[in-house]
Every structure is written in structure tokens, then in C-alpha cells.
Design a protein around this motif. Structure first.
Motif, PDB file in Angstrom:
ATOM      1  N   ARG A   8      76.115  48.889  29.329  1.00 50.20           N
ATOM      2  CA  ARG A   8      75.648  49.404  30.621  1.00 50.20           C
ATOM      3  C   ARG A   8      76.157  50.825  30.864  1.00 50.20           C
ATOM      4  NH1 ARG A   8      74.366  46.733  35.613  1.00 50.20           N
ATOM      5  NH2 ARG A   8      75.009  44.738  34.720  1.00 50.20           N
ATOM      6  N   GLU A  56      77.139  40.695  23.138  1.00 50.38           N
ATOM      7  CA  GLU A  56      75.820  40.866  22.528  1.00 50.38           C
ATOM      8  C   GLU A  56      75.877  41.021  21.013  1.00 50.38           C
ATOM      9  OE1 GLU A  56      73.152  40.333  24.159  1.00 50.38           O
ATOM     10  OE2 GLU A  56      74.070  40.213  26.139  1.00 50.38           O
ATOM     11  N   LEU A  96      78.097  43.581  27.481  1.00 47.29           N
ATOM     12  CA  LEU A  96      77.373  43.944  28.707  1.00 47.29           C
ATOM     13  C   LEU A  96      78.194  43.446  29.888  1.00 47.29           C
ATOM     14  CD1 LEU A  96      74.811  45.078  30.109  1.00 47.29           C
ATOM     15  CD2 LEU A  96      73.890  42.749  30.027  1.00 47.29           C
ATOM     16  N   PRO A  99      76.691  40.741  33.581  1.00 48.63           N
ATOM     17  CA  PRO A  99      75.400  40.248  33.080  1.00 48.63           C
ATOM     18  C   PRO A  99      74.614  39.455  34.121  1.00 48.63           C
ATOM     19  CG  PRO A  99      77.183  38.882  32.240  1.00 48.63           C
ATOM     20  CD  PRO A  99      77.822  40.052  32.943  1.00 48.63           C
ATOM     21  N   PRO A 102      71.790  42.249  35.372  1.00 48.86           N
ATOM     22  CA  PRO A 102      71.580  43.202  34.277  1.00 48.86           C
ATOM     23  C   PRO A 102      70.722  44.388  34.732  1.00 48.86           C
ATOM     24  CG  PRO A 102      70.193  41.264  33.986  1.00 48.86           C
ATOM     25  CD  PRO A 102      71.078  40.993  35.157  1.00 48.86           C
ATOM     26  N   PRO A 103      70.908  45.546  34.081  1.00 50.47           N
ATOM     27  CA  PRO A 103      70.056  46.683  34.399  1.00 50.47           C
ATOM     28  C   PRO A 103      68.600  46.374  34.026  1.00 50.47           C
ATOM     29  CG  PRO A 103      71.503  47.175  32.532  1.00 50.47           C
ATOM     30  CD  PRO A 103      71.893  45.826  33.049  1.00 50.47           C
ATOM     31  N   SER A 106      67.709  46.386  30.365  1.00 51.95           N
ATOM     32  CA  SER A 106      68.810  45.830  29.579  1.00 51.95           C
ATOM     33  C   SER A 106      68.416  45.474  28.146  1.00 51.95           C
ATOM     34  CB  SER A 106      69.416  44.612  30.277  1.00 51.95           C
ATOM     35  OG  SER A 106      68.466  43.595  30.388  1.00 51.95           O
TER      36      SER A 106
END
Ligand code: FES
Length: 120
Positions: A8, A56, A96, A99, A102-103, A106
């Protein structure tokens, strides 16, 4: 020296083997906590369940094994989630933060983060 790749934030942070992931994130000024955790958290005792991260990278041995606290607290969460305060860095890892929110992009951010190689 392991690298923690914060997706992020778009940052690679060097750390020592054996460092706590929560402490690394806070030391580096990452916004580890969502709203609830930012107004109050347990300080790393594994009790507040607000320091979620999603791991991830595929190297399952990059962090210390899931703790008994995490087995209980993360029972209904995705299998990639950990509590940062319970996670010790053993080798380079892609993370991340937050989470749970999330963006928007993502998937692309994660894909890009994984394409770049990591040192062991
Ligand atoms: S800081 Fe409270 S569970 Fe991690």
C-alpha cells in the motif's frame, strides 16, 4: 538482511531477522491500524485484533508460524491474514497493511509488488 515490501505504501524496508512486523511498521511510520486500532489498540499483545496484515508473497516460512492467539482471533478471516504484532520476520516478505479496507487498485498493486524480486 530481509526486506518487508509494504504494498500500500510502495516501500521496501530493510529489517533484521527476528524483528516484529508491527514494530517495523510503526518505526517506519506506516499506518498499520484502521480507525478502531488508531484510537485504541493493545500495544502488541494480540488482544485487540486491529493490526491485520495480509501476506501476499508465497514464501510461507517468511514469518514465524501462526500463533495460538492468531488461530483463535483469525478463525474467520482469510488464510493470508496475520496479526502484525504476532509475526516475526524470518526472511523477505510482501505485506498489505489494513487488508480489511484494501485500496481500489489493490490487485494491480499486489501483482506489481510480486513481480519485483525479493532478496532471501
Ligand atoms: S496490536 Fe492488538 S492484536 Fe496486534
Amino acid at each position: 538482511m530481509p526486506i518487508v515490501r509494504f504494498i500500500r505504501e510502495g516501500r521496501d524496508v530493510k529489517c533484521r531477522t527476528g524483528e516484529n512486523l508491527r514494530e517495523i511498521a510503526l518505526r517506519e511510520g506506516m499506518q498499520l491500524y484502521g480507525f478502531k486500532g488508531s484510537i485504541g489498540n493493545c500495544g502488541g499483545c494480540g488482544q485487540c485484533i486491529t493490526c491485520f496484515v495480509s501476506i501476499e508473497s508465497e514464501n510461507q516460512g517468511a514469518l514465524s508460524p501462526v500463533t495460538e492467539i492468531e488461530k483463535i482471533k483469525l478463525k474467520n478471516r482469510p488464510h493470508t491474514w496475520r496479526l502484525a504484532c504476532q509475526s516475526i520476520v524470518k526472511s523477505s516478505v510482501v505485506v498489505l497493511t489494513r487488508p480489511q479496507s484494501p485500496p481500489a487498485n489493490s490487485e494491480k498493486l499486489i501483482e506489481d509488488a510480486l513481480i519485483k524480486g525479493l532478496p532471501k
